[in-house]
Write a protein that holds these residues in place. Structure first.
Motif, PDB file in Angstrom:
ATOM      1  N   TYR A 478     -79.747  80.401  -5.066  1.00 51.61           N
ATOM      2  CA  TYR A 478     -81.013  80.490  -4.346  1.00 51.61           C
ATOM      3  C   TYR A 478     -81.349  81.952  -4.071  1.00 51.61           C
ATOM      4  O   TYR A 478     -80.486  82.738  -3.672  1.00 51.61           O
ATOM      5  CB  TYR A 478     -80.942  79.724  -3.020  1.00 51.61           C
ATOM      6  CG  TYR A 478     -82.162  79.959  -2.153  1.00 51.61           C
ATOM      7  CD1 TYR A 478     -83.406  79.496  -2.550  1.00 51.61           C
ATOM      8  CD2 TYR A 478     -82.069  80.662  -0.955  1.00 51.61           C
ATOM      9  CE1 TYR A 478     -84.541  79.724  -1.785  1.00 51.61           C
ATOM     10  CE2 TYR A 478     -83.195  80.893  -0.169  1.00 51.61           C
ATOM     11  CZ  TYR A 478     -84.421  80.417  -0.590  1.00 51.61           C
ATOM     12  OH  TYR A 478     -85.543  80.652   0.176  1.00 51.61           O
ATOM     13  N   GLU A 479     -82.604  82.303  -4.300  1.00 51.18           N
ATOM     14  CA  GLU A 479     -83.079  83.658  -4.050  1.00 51.18           C
ATOM     15  C   GLU A 479     -84.201  83.620  -3.026  1.00 51.18           C
ATOM     16  O   GLU A 479     -85.241  82.985  -3.252  1.00 51.18           O
ATOM     17  CB  GLU A 479     -83.584  84.294  -5.345  1.00 51.18           C
ATOM     18  CG  GLU A 479     -84.114  85.703  -5.175  1.00 51.18           C
ATOM     19  CD  GLU A 479     -84.611  86.307  -6.475  1.00 51.18           C
ATOM     20  OE1 GLU A 479     -85.307  87.346  -6.428  1.00 51.18           O
ATOM     21  OE2 GLU A 479     -84.303  85.736  -7.551  1.00 51.18           O
ATOM     22  N   GLY A 480     -83.983  84.258  -1.880  1.00 50.02           N
ATOM     23  CA  GLY A 480     -85.015  84.384  -0.866  1.00 50.02           C
ATOM     24  C   GLY A 480     -85.277  85.848  -0.581  1.00 50.02           C
ATOM     25  O   GLY A 480     -84.778  86.731  -1.289  1.00 50.02           O
ATOM     26  N   TRP A 481     -86.058  86.103   0.478  1.00 47.97           N
ATOM     27  CA  TRP A 481     -86.412  87.478   0.809  1.00 47.97           C
ATOM     28  C   TRP A 481     -86.096  87.753   2.274  1.00 47.97           C
ATOM     29  O   TRP A 481     -86.424  86.975   3.148  1.00 47.97           O
ATOM     30  CB  TRP A 481     -87.898  87.728   0.531  1.00 47.97           C
ATOM     31  CG  TRP A 481     -88.218  87.673  -0.918  1.00 47.97           C
ATOM     32  CD1 TRP A 481     -88.428  86.554  -1.675  1.00 47.97           C
ATOM     33  CD2 TRP A 481     -88.347  88.788  -1.800  1.00 47.97           C
ATOM     34  NE1 TRP A 481     -88.676  86.897  -2.977  1.00 47.97           N
ATOM     35  CE2 TRP A 481     -88.641  88.272  -3.091  1.00 47.97           C
ATOM     36  CE3 TRP A 481     -88.251  90.178  -1.640  1.00 47.97           C
ATOM     37  CZ2 TRP A 481     -88.827  89.089  -4.189  1.00 47.97           C
ATOM     38  CZ3 TRP A 481     -88.449  90.979  -2.734  1.00 47.97           C
ATOM     39  CH2 TRP A 481     -88.724  90.447  -3.994  1.00 47.97           C
ATOM     40  N   CYS A 482     -85.409  88.859   2.484  1.00 51.15           N
ATOM     41  CA  CYS A 482     -85.137  89.285   3.853  1.00 51.15           C
ATOM     42  C   CYS A 482     -85.102  90.814   3.853  1.00 51.15           C
ATOM     43  O   CYS A 482     -85.662  91.456   2.963  1.00 51.15           O
ATOM     44  CB  CYS A 482     -83.835  88.662   4.375  1.00 51.15           C
ATOM     45  SG  CYS A 482     -83.784  88.537   6.178  1.00 51.15           S
ATOM     46  N   TRP A 483     -84.451  91.425   4.822  1.00 52.10           N
ATOM     47  CA  TRP A 483     -84.507  92.889   4.944  1.00 52.10           C
ATOM     48  C   TRP A 483     -84.110  93.635   3.670  1.00 52.10           C
ATOM     49  O   TRP A 483     -84.691  94.690   3.362  1.00 52.10           O
ATOM     50  CB  TRP A 483     -83.642  93.354   6.118  1.00 52.10           C
ATOM     51  CG  TRP A 483     -84.125  92.883   7.453  1.00 52.10           C
ATOM     52  CD1 TRP A 483     -83.406  92.237   8.407  1.00 52.10           C
ATOM     53  CD2 TRP A 483     -85.438  93.045   8.006  1.00 52.10           C
ATOM     54  NE1 TRP A 483     -84.178  91.955   9.514  1.00 52.10           N
ATOM     55  CE2 TRP A 483     -85.439  92.449   9.288  1.00 52.10           C
ATOM     56  CE3 TRP A 483     -86.625  93.605   7.545  1.00 52.10           C
ATOM     57  CZ2 TRP A 483     -86.559  92.414  10.108  1.00 52.10           C
ATOM     58  CZ3 TRP A 483     -87.753  93.573   8.350  1.00 52.10           C
ATOM     59  CH2 TRP A 483     -87.715  92.986   9.623  1.00 52.10           C
ATOM     60  N   PRO A 484     -83.154  93.172   2.866  1.00 49.85           N
ATOM     61  CA  PRO A 484     -82.831  93.939   1.648  1.00 49.85           C
ATOM     62  C   PRO A 484     -83.844  93.763   0.527  1.00 49.85           C
ATOM     63  O   PRO A 484     -83.724  94.396  -0.517  1.00 49.85           O
ATOM     64  CB  PRO A 484     -81.476  93.362   1.223  1.00 49.85           C
ATOM     65  CG  PRO A 484     -81.010  92.500   2.342  1.00 49.85           C
ATOM     66  CD  PRO A 484     -82.220  92.048   3.072  1.00 49.85           C
ATOM     67  N   GLY A 485     -84.828  92.873   0.729  1.00 50.67           N
ATOM     68  CA  GLY A 485     -85.700  92.478  -0.372  1.00 50.67           C
ATOM     69  C   GLY A 485     -85.175  91.178  -0.940  1.00 50.67           C
ATOM     70  O   GLY A 485     -84.892  90.231  -0.196  1.00 50.67           O
ATOM     71  N   SER A 486     -85.025  91.116  -2.253  1.00 46.22           N
ATOM     72  CA  SER A 486     -84.487  89.917  -2.877  1.00 46.22           C
ATOM     73  C   SER A 486     -83.034  89.728  -2.422  1.00 46.22           C
ATOM     74  O   SER A 486     -82.207  90.643  -2.523  1.00 46.22           O
ATOM     75  CB  SER A 486     -84.544  90.056  -4.395  1.00 46.22           C
ATOM     76  OG  SER A 486     -83.970  88.934  -5.010  1.00 46.22           O
ATOM     77  N   ALA A 487     -82.744  88.521  -1.914  1.00 45.68           N
ATOM     78  CA  ALA A 487     -81.419  88.283  -1.336  1.00 45.68           C
ATOM     79  C   ALA A 487     -80.974  86.856  -1.618  1.00 45.68           C
ATOM     80  O   ALA A 487     -81.789  85.953  -1.814  1.00 45.68           O
ATOM     81  CB  ALA A 487     -81.448  88.520   0.176  1.00 45.68           C
ATOM     82  N   SER A 488     -79.672  86.685  -1.651  1.00 47.40           N
ATOM     83  CA  SER A 488     -79.078  85.353  -1.719  1.00 47.40           C
ATOM     84  C   SER A 488     -78.133  85.181  -0.537  1.00 47.40           C
ATOM     85  O   SER A 488     -77.796  86.153   0.152  1.00 47.40           O
ATOM     86  CB  SER A 488     -78.351  85.139  -3.049  1.00 47.40           C
ATOM     87  OG  SER A 488     -79.279  85.041  -4.116  1.00 47.40           O
TER      88      SER A 488
END
Length: 925
Positions: A478-488
């Motif tokens: 799963y790939e979502g978005w948080c402070w680092p940008g693209s994140a798992s």
């Protein structure tokens, strides 16, 4: 394209953080189809009955089958007696198409069962000690009694609702429905109980798939909600089910949304709201003057809780009076969860402190924290670099203010890659840490669960190669978005992943920290900027093939388990300190919590006590709120009052958003600096009390901070008070949380129905308050009302140091406040304030008693810890006369001590007795 999307998401997140929460980003009950369906049962009534011939009895439990009389689907019911006046009720499908999720890791271990006796008649009666359960077969209902007093009813309103797993009706013959397989279809065909009734809402919108804004939830297993009602016949109010920015006493949800339990990243949250926040602790208490009982609903899926409080209208009261019936309908709660099973613990009290301990016996307590974690913490998003950290620490010394811990938010990392440092801003982190440590201070750094998707980042490489990430329904990372940008997101439900994550804390891998650096776990709801409701999609798949919808509220808890294990493995002799935002039942075994992204606003200050009191009775004594407010810029008065309030909450940290003005204490005028310094010194003087309280929490399960009803259960006026708190039963604290006031109303609770009260002594002047009820107490800029209970002994340390570590061998002052009989008692715990050696007996735990003008000590267990500390002063308030010199006797040798009068109390100077020595102090008339 991906970079543009990332930039837009981050800018959007920052704009949202600045603008405040938008409630439309989060679901209502009407927008959650399972909540909507389950709530409809309230008007129609459910149809469940016990199949009597299926009853089986065991030494500690009974089992039987239940049937839904509308569709003939069958369920298994198990009622188990536990030690300590507690029952456990479990209801599951008898032949489910696939196993339904049962919560793991929330309980501290397998609960200890108790023997039962079973009496069969028209009703089935199970007794265990003073606890009793009476089961009615049709309609299904269980009534629970404690010493023959009816305290809890299950399904008294017939709102039990259990959506069994099924195949989608339109699935072609021979083809499994979404998310199923051939084996499941074969089992379904063999299960005659799976026949659907036309009356069931299997085709209602949202049953098999659901949309919210731009997000689509596939719901591969269809409807699977569970719901059940609990009534509290002996109660007059309900409280619990954190986390909400609402009052301590739960409000009726009739005509409004229920309270929601669903871990979410909510910034600038709305106060006086039933909206879900960062933690979900599904424990609820019902309290009345004679009895307190509780229910722990063990379910990690999205949960809504309807509250029905006591009705009080004139007509119904007159009718009930004439008929001789109860004056009003008993308060009740309706728990509604999206999936899982019914797994409910019914705790029968009878007193508030009993039911809090019963819950602690199930889910555990926070272990004794290191002393430094009870001191003052200085944080913001972010301290810029090593020079900034060193400068802030030095300024605390320059202005002679104590401080224990510096905190670093996400900007210390190399591009939001956790377990790394920004080499330009923090080129020599070990030197920076060493400089703090040499001053007796600590560093805490943040490590969040979102992992930057960067092929050059070792953590991402390992997770990708080994399949450690949470998966999509299609089996991809799963790939979502948080402070680092693209994140798992690591799948912490997999023990192999937890072990891998824990291993990263070892100093051979995380080489740029020391064993004294502690950890802050944030954003672990989990927060996903582009996800539904700013969190993870429900149809993601975790270890064991469980959907995220089944385990959502546990994700942060599993993250904490990995962090805690990592810190313990890094240094087995040192107690970990972790701060977490997300939490579930049992998370208190691993971390402290705080109330999240609050605002620099008087209403948010007021809710800090309400929220932490509710968390404390739900197991989370180690609770605090960001001093000054995370968002916004507090004026001087608000900041002053917030420090004074924060000094009497267990976790004491100032923290601020990256866009706020710097607000370290010395940046304000001298008047404000002195007020803040006074609050800090007050906190540090009471560290012996806080430390002893946390030791006793670990041993007994009794909360550190408590609502007034805990010790004054007969006083109805005290039930809903949440702008005051008790520290154990020794201090009564009424923070000043209104702007521009010169006096506040303080409620002194009654100990009986005749309105008799305890003696209370002002901790600064020793002025005594003798009667129960409200009193208007003058306050000025330097003072909030804090009173010590008559009959208590409180240990303090009065010498000022830069940090708690330097106070280890400082002498103690015992403050003795006498009750109406001239007596008092209290305890004190000492150890090395850092290691686990106290569990091997290397501590001093002493009880002090004052009676007949004599103070004596008694050791609880043999003292095996050698302390250099000693008693330098004894203060006695409420004596009524000034004695001649006192006599202290140690090891058979007596000597005279000076006695003087000060501020309405008498002071015995320099007893000079060591903490591990028996003594007797006699006041001479």
């Amino acid at each position: 394209m991906r970079l543009t999307l990332f930039v837009c998401l981050i800018i959007g997140a920052l704009i949202n953080y600045a603008a405040g929460v938008d409630p439309t980003n989060f679901k209502t009950c009407e927008q959650s189809s399972f909540c909507r369906r389950s709530r409809k049962v309230q008007s129609s009534g459910s149809k469940y009955a016990l199949i009597r011939g299926t009853l089986n009895t065991y030494t500690d439990s009974v089992t039987a089958d239940l049937i839904n009389k509308e569709n003939h689907h069958q369920f298994t019911m198990k009622l188990e007696a536990l030690v300590g006046s507690t029952f456990r009720l479990q209801i599951d499908e008898k032949q489910p198409l696939r196993p339904r999720y049962r919560v793991e890791h929330a309980l501290k271990g397998k609960p200890e069962t108790a023997q039962i006796r079973v009496l069969e008649s028209d009703e089935l009666t199970i007794t265990s000690g003073s606890a009793k359960a009476v089961i009615q077969g049709d309609p299904f209902r269980i009534d629970f009694y404690e010493n023959d007093v009816h305290v809890v009813s299950v399904n008294a309103k017939n709102w039990l609702y259990f959506e069994h797993l099924r195949q989608k009706a339109q699935a072609p013959a021979g083809e499994a429905a979404d998310g199923g397989d051939g084996a499941q279809q074969e089992q379904q065909e063999q299960n005659s109980d799976a026949v659907q009734s036309p009356s069931e809402p299997i085709d209602e919108p949202g049953t098999w798939e659901e949309n919210f804004k731009s997000h689509h939830d596939t719901k591969p297993y269809g409807p699977q909600a569970v719901a059940l009602d609990f009534s509290f016949p002996a109660a007059e109010m309900l409280f619990g089910i954190p986390e909400h920015a609402d009052s301590f006493a739960l409000k009726s949800t009739s005509g409004t949304d229920p309270y929601r339990l669903y871990n979410l990243d909510v910034f600038e949250y709305i106060v006086d709201s039933k909206m879900a926040l960062y933690g979900s602790v599904p424990v609820l208490y019902g309290h009345g003057p004679q009895r307190t009982a509780g229910v722990y609903w063990q379910n990690a899926a999205e949960t809504w809780v309807d509250i029905y409080t006591t009705e009080t209208n004139v007509v119904s009261s007159l009718v009930n009076f004439v008929s001789g019936s109860r004056k009003s309908t008993p308060p009740a709660a309706h728990f509604i969860s999206e999936s899982g099973i019914v797994d409910a613990f019914i705790m029968l009290g009878p007193k508030p402190i009993d039911v809090f301990k019963q819950y602690a016996a199930l889910t555990g307590t926070h272990e004794l924290p290191q002393l430094f974690s009870l001191g003052y913490h200085q944080s913001r998003w972010n301290y810029n670099d090593e020079r900034d950290v060193t400068s802030v620490s030095a300024k605390f010394d320059e202005y002679n203010m104590p401080m224990d811990t510096m905190w670093l938010d996400i900007e210390y990392t190399d591009g939001k890659r956790y377990f790394t440092w920004d080499k330009f801003k923090f080129p020599e982190p070990l030197t920076m840490i060493k400089n703090l440590t040499e001053l007796g201070r600590h560093l805490v750094v943040i490590i969040d669960p979102h992992i930057k998707r960067d092929n050059a980042y070792f953590f991402h490489q390992d997770c990708t190669e080994n399949g450690y990430y949470v998966k999509t329904r299609e089996g991809n990372d799963y790939e979502g978005w948080c402070w680092p940008g693209s994140a798992s997101y690591p799948d912490f439900f997999n023990p192999v992943v937890r072990d891998y994550y824990a291993s990263q804390y070892h100093l051979s891998k995380f080489k740029t920290v020391t064993e004294d650096v502690m950890i802050w776990n944030d954003m672990n709801e989990p927060s996903v900027f582009n996800g539904p409701e700013i969190t993870a999609p429900k149809d993601l798949v975790h270890y064991g093939n469980w959907e995220h919808r089944d385990v959502h509220n546990l994700y942060g808890h599993m993250h904490l388990m990995g962090t805690f294990a990592g810190l313990q493995q890094r240094d087995p002799n040192q107690r970990p300190f972790i701060l977490s935002r997300a939490h579930f039942a049992g998370s208190q075994r691993y971390s402290a919590i705080w109330t999240g992204d609050n605002m620099a606003d008087w209403t948010h200050l007021q809710h800090s006590t309400k929220m932490c009191l509710t968390e404390a009775v739900a197991g989370f004594s180690f609770c605090g709120a960001d001093v000054g407010g995370f968002f916004g810029n507090p004026d001087a008065e608000l900041l002053e009052r917030w420090y004074q309030t924060g000094a009497f909450l267990p976790f004491f940290r100032a923290h601020a958003h990256i866009d706020t003005k710097r607000r370290e204490p010395w940046l304000f005028p001298e008047r404000t600096r002195q007020i803040i310094k006074s609050a800090l010194l007050k906190r540090y003087s009471y560290l012996p009390l806080w430390y002893t309280s946390f030791y006793e929490l670990e041993q007994t399960g009794e909360p550190v901070i408590r609502p007034l009803l805990t010790h004054y259960p007969l006083d109805k006026e005290a039930f809903a008070i949440d702008n005051q708190l008790l520290v154990q039963q020794r201090l009564l604290v009424r923070p000043v949380m209104q702007q521009g006031v010169s006096k506040v109303d303080v409620y002194f609770p009654a100990i009986d129905d005749k309105k008799n009260g305890d003696y209370w002594y002002d901790v600064d002047t020793y002025q005594r308050q003798e009667r129960a009820g409200y009193e208007s107490i003058p306050v000025d800029e330097n003072k909030i009302p804090v009173w010590q209970r008559g009959g208590s002994i409180v240990p303090r340390k009065e010498r000022q140091r830069r940090s708690s570590k330097l106070m280890l061998n400082d002498p103690y002052t015992l403050v003795i406040c006498l009750d109406r009989q001239g007596k008092a008692a209290g305890t004190l715990f000492l150890d090395d304030e850092k290691s686990y050696a106290y569990r091997d007996g290397k501590h001093i735990y002493v009880s002090y008693e004052f009676a007949d003008n004599q103070l004596t000590n008694r050791f609880i267990g043999k003292p095996q810890y050698k302390s250099e500390a000693w008693i330098e002063r004894i203060i006695i308030a409420g004596l009524g006369h000034v004695p001649t010199p006192a006599t202290i006797t140690v090891n058979g040798i007596s000597q005279q001590l000076e006695v003087e009068q000060r501020n309405g109390a008498i002071v015995v100077r320099k007893p000079a007795v060591k903490m591990d020595v028996d003594f007797a102090l006699k006041l001479n008339n």
